[in-house]
Write a protein that holds these residues in place. Sequence first.
Motif, PDB file in Angstrom:
ATOM      1  N   LEU A 275     -48.552   0.915 135.981  1.00  0.00           N
ATOM      2  CA  LEU A 275     -48.691   1.788 134.983  1.00  0.00           C
ATOM      3  C   LEU A 275     -49.033   3.261 135.378  1.00  0.00           C
ATOM      4  O   LEU A 275     -48.752   4.323 134.988  1.00  0.00           O
ATOM      5  N   SER A 276     -50.068   2.896 136.218  1.00  0.00           N
ATOM      6  CA  SER A 276     -50.730   4.426 136.819  1.00  0.00           C
ATOM      7  C   SER A 276     -49.650   5.218 137.663  1.00  0.00           C
ATOM      8  O   SER A 276     -49.394   6.183 137.464  1.00  0.00           O
ATOM      9  N   SER A 277     -48.609   4.598 138.253  1.00  0.00           N
ATOM     10  CA  SER A 277     -47.749   5.115 138.973  1.00  0.00           C
ATOM     11  C   SER A 277     -46.598   5.804 138.043  1.00  0.00           C
ATOM     12  O   SER A 277     -46.062   6.832 138.370  1.00  0.00           O
ATOM     13  N   VAL A 278     -46.382   4.980 136.876  1.00  0.00           N
ATOM     14  CA  VAL A 278     -45.298   5.572 135.818  1.00  0.00           C
ATOM     15  C   VAL A 278     -46.149   6.973 135.244  1.00  0.00           C
ATOM     16  O   VAL A 278     -45.306   7.841 135.031  1.00  0.00           O
ATOM     17  N   ALA A 279     -47.148   6.715 135.157  1.00  0.00           N
ATOM     18  CA  ALA A 279     -47.923   7.828 134.488  1.00  0.00           C
ATOM     19  C   ALA A 279     -47.869   8.933 135.148  1.00  0.00           C
ATOM     20  O   ALA A 279     -47.869  10.340 134.849  1.00  0.00           O
ATOM     21  N   LEU A 280     -48.104   8.951 136.811  1.00  0.00           N
ATOM     22  CA  LEU A 280     -48.095  10.057 137.733  1.00  0.00           C
ATOM     23  C   LEU A 280     -46.686  10.662 137.852  1.00  0.00           C
ATOM     24  O   LEU A 280     -46.470  11.728 137.888  1.00  0.00           O
ATOM     25  N   VAL A 281     -45.747   9.566 137.522  1.00  0.00           N
ATOM     26  CA  VAL A 281     -44.369  10.333 137.747  1.00  0.00           C
ATOM     27  C   VAL A 281     -43.903  11.157 136.431  1.00  0.00           C
ATOM     28  O   VAL A 281     -43.440  12.100 136.415  1.00  0.00           O
ATOM     29  N   GLN A 283     -45.977  12.866 135.098  1.00  0.00           N
ATOM     30  CA  GLN A 283     -47.164  13.991 135.302  1.00  0.00           C
ATOM     31  C   GLN A 283     -48.284  13.924 134.765  1.00  0.00           C
ATOM     32  O   GLN A 283     -48.785  14.902 134.432  1.00  0.00           O
ATOM     33  N   ASP A 284     -48.710  12.669 134.180  1.00  0.00           N
ATOM     34  CA  ASP A 284     -50.000  12.531 133.537  1.00  0.00           C
ATOM     35  C   ASP A 284     -51.050  12.158 134.463  1.00  0.00           C
ATOM     36  O   ASP A 284     -50.618  12.164 135.850  1.00  0.00           O
ATOM     37  N   LYS A 285     -52.234  12.118 134.266  1.00  0.00           N
ATOM     38  CA  LYS A 285     -53.392  12.008 135.048  1.00  0.00           C
ATOM     39  C   LYS A 285     -53.663  10.571 134.982  1.00  0.00           C
ATOM     40  O   LYS A 285     -54.213  10.178 133.959  1.00  0.00           O
ATOM     41  N   ALA A 286     -53.510   9.765 135.875  1.00  0.00           N
ATOM     42  CA  ALA A 286     -54.059   8.269 135.942  1.00  0.00           C
ATOM     43  C   ALA A 286     -55.516   8.205 136.540  1.00  0.00           C
ATOM     44  O   ALA A 286     -55.880   8.619 137.581  1.00  0.00           O
ATOM     45  N   GLY A 287     -56.348   7.230 135.665  1.00  0.00           N
ATOM     46  CA  GLY A 287     -57.617   6.689 136.295  1.00  0.00           C
ATOM     47  C   GLY A 287     -57.645   5.231 136.063  1.00  0.00           C
ATOM     48  O   GLY A 287     -57.050   4.650 135.588  1.00  0.00           O
ATOM     49  N   LEU A 288     -58.949   4.820 136.345  1.00  0.00           N
ATOM     50  CA  LEU A 288     -59.267   3.206 136.277  1.00  0.00           C
ATOM     51  C   LEU A 288     -60.780   3.187 136.316  1.00  0.00           C
ATOM     52  O   LEU A 288     -61.691   3.965 136.760  1.00  0.00           O
ATOM     53  N   ILE A 289     -60.882   2.153 135.386  1.00  0.00           N
ATOM     54  CA  ILE A 289     -62.466   1.665 135.067  1.00  0.00           C
ATOM     55  C   ILE A 289     -62.454   0.090 135.207  1.00  0.00           C
ATOM     56  O   ILE A 289     -61.530  -0.448 134.532  1.00  0.00           O
ATOM     57  N   THR A 290     -63.364  -0.564 136.051  1.00  0.00           N
ATOM     58  CA  THR A 290     -63.384  -2.035 135.934  1.00  0.00           C
ATOM     59  C   THR A 290     -64.717  -2.346 135.081  1.00  0.00           C
ATOM     60  O   THR A 290     -65.554  -1.576 135.499  1.00  0.00           O
ATOM     61  N   ILE A 291     -64.804  -3.567 134.590  1.00  0.00           N
ATOM     62  CA  ILE A 291     -65.861  -3.855 133.887  1.00  0.00           C
ATOM     63  C   ILE A 291     -66.026  -5.385 133.814  1.00  0.00           C
ATOM     64  O   ILE A 291     -64.970  -6.088 133.609  1.00  0.00           O
ATOM     65  N   ALA A 292     -67.534  -5.795 133.895  1.00  0.00           N
ATOM     66  CA  ALA A 292     -67.517  -7.275 133.780  1.00  0.00           C
ATOM     67  C   ALA A 292     -69.232  -7.222 133.212  1.00  0.00           C
ATOM     68  O   ALA A 292     -69.441  -6.600 132.023  1.00  0.00           O
ATOM     69  N   GLU A 293     -70.085  -8.149 133.473  1.00  0.00           N
ATOM     70  CA  GLU A 293     -71.320  -7.959 132.955  1.00  0.00           C
ATOM     71  C   GLU A 293     -72.024  -6.571 133.122  1.00  0.00           C
ATOM     72  O   GLU A 293     -72.834  -6.064 132.816  1.00  0.00           O
ATOM     73  N   LYS A 294     -71.504  -5.792 134.135  1.00  0.00           N
ATOM     74  CA  LYS A 294     -71.986  -4.603 134.397  1.00  0.00           C
ATOM     75  C   LYS A 294     -70.683  -3.377 134.686  1.00  0.00           C
ATOM     76  O   LYS A 294     -69.636  -4.101 135.270  1.00  0.00           O
ATOM     77  N   THR A 432     -46.346  -6.442 132.790  1.00  0.00           N
ATOM     78  CA  THR A 432     -45.791  -4.933 133.420  1.00  0.00           C
ATOM     79  C   THR A 432     -44.990  -4.219 132.603  1.00  0.00           C
ATOM     80  O   THR A 432     -45.064  -3.061 132.047  1.00  0.00           O
ATOM     81  N   VAL A 433     -43.652  -4.995 132.080  1.00  0.00           N
ATOM     82  CA  VAL A 433     -42.536  -4.299 131.352  1.00  0.00           C
ATOM     83  C   VAL A 433     -43.007  -3.974 129.939  1.00  0.00           C
ATOM     84  O   VAL A 433     -42.717  -2.937 129.715  1.00  0.00           O
ATOM     85  N   ASN A 434     -43.749  -5.002 129.403  1.00  0.00           N
ATOM     86  CA  ASN A 434     -44.398  -4.732 128.205  1.00  0.00           C
ATOM     87  C   ASN A 434     -45.378  -3.333 127.939  1.00  0.00           C
ATOM     88  O   ASN A 434     -45.324  -2.659 127.169  1.00  0.00           O
ATOM     89  N   VAL A 435     -46.130  -3.302 128.752  1.00  0.00           N
ATOM     90  CA  VAL A 435     -46.911  -2.277 129.149  1.00  0.00           C
ATOM     91  C   VAL A 435     -46.537  -1.116 129.305  1.00  0.00           C
ATOM     92  O   VAL A 435     -46.675   0.168 128.629  1.00  0.00           O
ATOM     93  N   VAL A 436     -45.412  -0.787 130.321  1.00  0.00           N
ATOM     94  CA  VAL A 436     -44.815   0.451 130.474  1.00  0.00           C
ATOM     95  C   VAL A 436     -44.083   0.868 129.288  1.00  0.00           C
ATOM     96  O   VAL A 436     -44.116   2.053 128.939  1.00  0.00           O
ATOM     97  N   ASN A 437     -43.322  -0.043 128.634  1.00  0.00           N
ATOM     98  CA  ASN A 437     -42.505   0.139 127.526  1.00  0.00           C
ATOM     99  C   ASN A 437     -43.498   0.917 126.292  1.00  0.00           C
ATOM    100  O   ASN A 437     -43.114   1.606 125.663  1.00  0.00           O
ATOM    101  N   ARG A 438     -44.633   0.295 126.087  1.00  0.00           N
ATOM    102  CA  ARG A 438     -45.578   0.604 125.086  1.00  0.00           C
ATOM    103  C   ARG A 438     -46.187   2.067 125.664  1.00  0.00           C
ATOM    104  O   ARG A 438     -46.149   3.030 124.746  1.00  0.00           O
ATOM    105  N   TYR A 439     -46.337   2.114 126.965  1.00  0.00           N
ATOM    106  CA  TYR A 439     -46.874   3.476 127.138  1.00  0.00           C
ATOM    107  C   TYR A 439     -45.655   4.614 126.788  1.00  0.00           C
ATOM    108  O   TYR A 439     -46.156   5.741 126.383  1.00  0.00           O
ATOM    109  N   LEU A 440     -44.529   4.176 127.248  1.00  0.00           N
ATOM    110  CA  LEU A 440     -43.191   5.319 126.782  1.00  0.00           C
ATOM    111  C   LEU A 440     -43.222   5.364 125.522  1.00  0.00           C
ATOM    112  O   LEU A 440     -42.851   6.831 124.990  1.00  0.00           O
TER     113      LEU A 440
END
Length: 448
Positions: A275-281, A283-294, A432-440
């Motif tokens: 999804l980050s790769s497709v967003a960069l294609v 020309q959007d800006k891609a970022g990332l956050i991971t979360i658990a107990e902190k 993967t396919v469903n998330v990319v389709n939803r983003y588009l």
Amino acid sequence: MKNLFRKYYTDLFLSKRLFIALGVCVTLFLFSFFIPFLGDLPYILFGVLMILVVLDIFLLFRNERGVFLRRDVPERLSNGDDNELKIYLENFYPFQISVGIIDEIPFQFQKRDLWFTANLSSREQKIITYTLRPTKRGEYHFGLTRLYVQSPLALISRRFNIGADKIVPVYPSFLKLRQYELMAVSNRLTDIGIKKMRRIGHSMEFDQVKSYVAGDDYRTVNWKATARKGDLMVNSFTDEKAQHIYCVIDKSRAMKMPFEGLSLLDYAINASLILSSVALVKQDKAGLITIAEKTGSLVPADRRPTQLNKIMEVLYKEKTRYLETDMEALYISVRAVLKQRSLVVFFTNFESMSALERQLPFLKRIAKFHLLLVVFFENTTLKSLSEEPAQDIEGIYIKTIAEKFAFEKKLMVKELAKHGILSLLTPPQKLTVNVVNRYLAIKAKQQI
């Protein structure tokens, strides 16, 4: 001399054919006590056999470097994909040989039957290709490659221990990432299920005035430019660029559930990378956050060429935690890092309505400031159980429980929609396919 003998002795193995021949000699020797006319035949055969064994040893050990072998392993392996490895062979003996190969692959693959055989004429070259599919990220240790060589006599095997220990990292699924990129270049994304979304209206980002061609929307005709040029002219618009797309990955115990060898966390990581790769294609800006107990790793949104490598390096190290997700910590991080309205794709999993209700207050607060898409998973095992006909009372009970859980997942989608939160309920293999389709689709509807 002693060291030379020890070297040859440790690398010398008796073949099955030699044991059979020795068995025949012993049998004839025993029969010679009862059948006198056999006479010295067993001794003669045994002597001939020993001469052949010595000759076989001479043929195999006369060349210090009788066979060349090289194992070609990629610098890194792709998690969840079939990675191709090659073994290159070349015969330097002046006669045909048969070889057996044991490749000491990492213990994570749990394979004890990786045995390859081949026949090579003198100076012949061969390449043996095989695939490995890792299901966990991390470091994988490859050992030696053990080669067993036999001459045409096939009485003795000589062992070659070739290569050295090698550590190969397993990264998130970059092979699929490459596949998506190549298909995007050749306009074949529909082959893997990526749909071309119909645009609703136009974005506010004007591109240029151009000549009308068949298929252009007649509503975009620029009548002033048409009058000046004397030819039909239309306005051209482009997608809005530099929008912030953040993938938020839940690392709690809810994402530990396995499916086809991979955990849900690994599916989320692979989907986030693509999804980050497709967003960069786009020309959007891609970022990332991971979360658990902190709050875990954090990569601010950017669209530099190195951004995808940064995200991949972070995702490579992520592991499942065994505590509940601290949604308050996530909300604080989102408010501190995301300075403008962004698309936040939250990969998580809910197995019950109560689990959703615990996180819902914080999801509603995030959705006030950003477009939130909650991605969670269907339990495919329960779904298959609910679709199977019941055969007995126990089957009816299992089917009822499975239908209850499947229905509860659908209720979660409605509950999120009631509070203005987008959601995506998907099987892991189609994530993967469903998330990319939803983003588009979100881009086409200009919801960000």
